[in-house]
Design a protein around this motif. Sequence first.
Motif, mmCIF file in Angstrom:
data_model
loop_
_atom_site.group_PDB
_atom_site.id
_atom_site.type_symbol
_atom_site.label_atom_id
_atom_site.label_comp_id
_atom_site.label_asym_id
_atom_site.label_seq_id
_atom_site.Cartn_x
_atom_site.Cartn_y
_atom_site.Cartn_z
ATOM 1 N N ASN A 1 17.648 2.678 -16.105
ATOM 2 C CA ASN A 1 17.331 3.979 -16.676
ATOM 3 C C ASN A 1 15.821 4.240 -16.750
ATOM 4 N N LEU A 2 15.023 3.327 -16.213
ATOM 5 C CA LEU A 2 13.570 3.494 -16.219
ATOM 6 C C LEU A 2 13.079 3.997 -14.866
ATOM 7 N N SER A 3 12.041 4.811 -14.898
ATOM 8 C CA SER A 3 11.416 5.269 -13.654
ATOM 9 C C SER A 3 10.595 4.124 -13.055
ATOM 10 N N GLY A 4 10.099 4.318 -11.862
ATOM 11 C CA GLY A 4 9.270 3.299 -11.226
ATOM 12 C C GLY A 4 8.016 2.999 -12.036
ATOM 13 N N GLY A 5 7.393 4.028 -12.560
ATOM 14 C CA GLY A 5 6.201 3.835 -13.376
ATOM 15 C C GLY A 5 6.508 3.099 -14.670
ATOM 16 N N GLN A 6 7.641 3.413 -15.278
ATOM 17 C CA GLN A 6 8.042 2.715 -16.501
ATOM 18 C C GLN A 6 8.332 1.247 -16.207
ATOM 19 N N ASP B 1 1.137 8.222 -13.074
ATOM 20 C CA ASP B 1 0.350 9.431 -12.855
ATOM 21 C C ASP B 1 -1.108 9.124 -13.193
ATOM 22 N N ALA B 2 -2.028 9.963 -12.755
ATOM 23 C CA ALA B 2 -3.461 9.684 -12.880
ATOM 24 C C ALA B 2 -3.909 9.514 -14.326
ATOM 25 N N VAL B 3 -3.390 10.318 -15.232
ATOM 26 C CA VAL B 3 -3.800 10.225 -16.640
ATOM 27 C C VAL B 3 -3.327 8.907 -17.246
ATOM 28 N N THR B 4 -2.068 8.572 -17.029
ATOM 29 C CA THR B 4 -1.525 7.316 -17.563
ATOM 30 C C THR B 4 -2.202 6.127 -16.901
ATOM 31 N N GLU B 5 -2.455 6.224 -15.598
ATOM 32 C CA GLU B 5 -3.133 5.147 -14.868
ATOM 33 C C GLU B 5 -4.496 4.854 -15.493
ATOM 34 N N ASP B 6 -5.242 5.905 -15.810
ATOM 35 C CA ASP B 6 -6.560 5.734 -16.406
ATOM 36 C C ASP B 6 -6.456 5.097 -17.790
ATOM 37 N N GLN B 7 -5.497 5.545 -18.595
ATOM 38 C CA GLN B 7 -5.315 4.995 -19.940
ATOM 39 C C GLN B 7 -4.919 3.523 -19.888
ATOM 40 N N THR C 1 -6.189 -3.743 -5.262
ATOM 41 C CA THR C 1 -5.886 -2.332 -5.482
ATOM 42 C C THR C 1 -6.889 -1.432 -4.796
ATOM 43 N N THR C 2 -6.522 -0.176 -4.650
ATOM 44 C CA THR C 2 -7.455 0.865 -4.227
ATOM 45 C C THR C 2 -7.575 1.918 -5.330
ATOM 46 N N SER C 3 -7.105 1.618 -6.510
ATOM 47 C CA SER C 3 -7.157 2.543 -7.641
ATOM 48 C C SER C 3 -8.586 2.691 -8.157
ATOM 49 N N PRO C 4 -9.189 3.871 -7.997
ATOM 50 C CA PRO C 4 -10.552 4.045 -8.485
ATOM 51 C C PRO C 4 -10.655 3.876 -10.005
ATOM 52 N N ALA D 1 -11.673 4.528 1.416
ATOM 53 C CA ALA D 1 -10.486 3.724 1.093
ATOM 54 C C ALA D 1 -10.001 3.952 -0.329
ATOM 55 N N VAL D 2 -10.908 4.256 -1.248
ATOM 56 C CA VAL D 2 -10.508 4.399 -2.649
ATOM 57 C C VAL D 2 -10.486 5.843 -3.151
ATOM 58 N N SER D 3 -10.914 6.780 -2.320
ATOM 59 C CA SER D 3 -10.903 8.190 -2.746
ATOM 60 C C SER D 3 -9.505 8.754 -2.582
ATOM 61 N N ARG D 4 -9.156 9.579 -3.539
ATOM 62 C CA ARG D 4 -7.810 10.182 -3.488
ATOM 63 C C ARG D 4 -7.916 11.676 -3.365
#
Length: 128
Positions: A29-34, A61-67, A87-90, A125-128
């Motif tokens: 019942n969880l999403s991939g992010g959860q 999502d970008a906001v949750t990723e940053d937090q 990772t390539t997450s800025p 590589a890291v810009s989205r």
Amino acid sequence: MCGTTDPAKALTASAAAELPEDLLDGGANLSGGQRQRVALARALAAAPPVLVLSDPLSALDAVTEDQVAASFTALRRQEGGATLVLTTSPQLLARCDQVVHIADDGTVRTASHTRLMNVPEYASAVSR
């Protein structure tokens, strides 16, 4: 450092504390992010001396990723131990003490994310 981190701290740092308490069929019942946040919480709670993560925030999502990037890196610094992240997450790279970039031609550069953003191949590589 070896042992465990307070599970409440791990849940908070991974933003998994607000997830549903009732997990169905192993978390179906969880999403991939959860699911990704639960996996990160489990890894943080184990508090290994070296934690290796591969794109630990890619499904957020970008906001949750940053937090989550801010809180989990702060927890690892507080608790001790080394963390290696592929990772390539800025958002995550900006919080790393050191970033190692291996270019297509095999050139290896080690610097902060901010400094490496001046290298066109890294920036693309890291810009989205």
